[in-house]
Scaffold this motif. Sequence first.
Motif: not given
Ligand SMILES: [Zn+2]
Length: 83
Positions: A10, A36, A40, A43
């Motif tokens: 992250c 990602h 996530c 994010c």
């Molecule tokens: Zn992340």
Amino acid sequence: MKEMNDMISCKEMVDLIMDYLDNNLDDEAAKAFDMHIEGCEDCHAFLNTYKKTVSLTHQITYEDIPDELSKRLSTLLKKKKDN
Ligand SMILES: [Zn+2]
């Protein structure tokens, strides 16, 4: 060994986000970034906040996003990771 490149933390996302939005990432980095983001939520929200900031102001580009906002968001992200 390319495996490391597929695993972005992250914290690294914060560094990549502006290049990503300006299409300055190479294919491999952009792919890792996308992967990602998909996995996530934090994010994903981070990216959306950036996009929203730019579309709200209309006048600034991604590169003009103030350091302070960038810092605040990355701090938020790091805090979330600690929980
Ligand atoms: Zn992340």
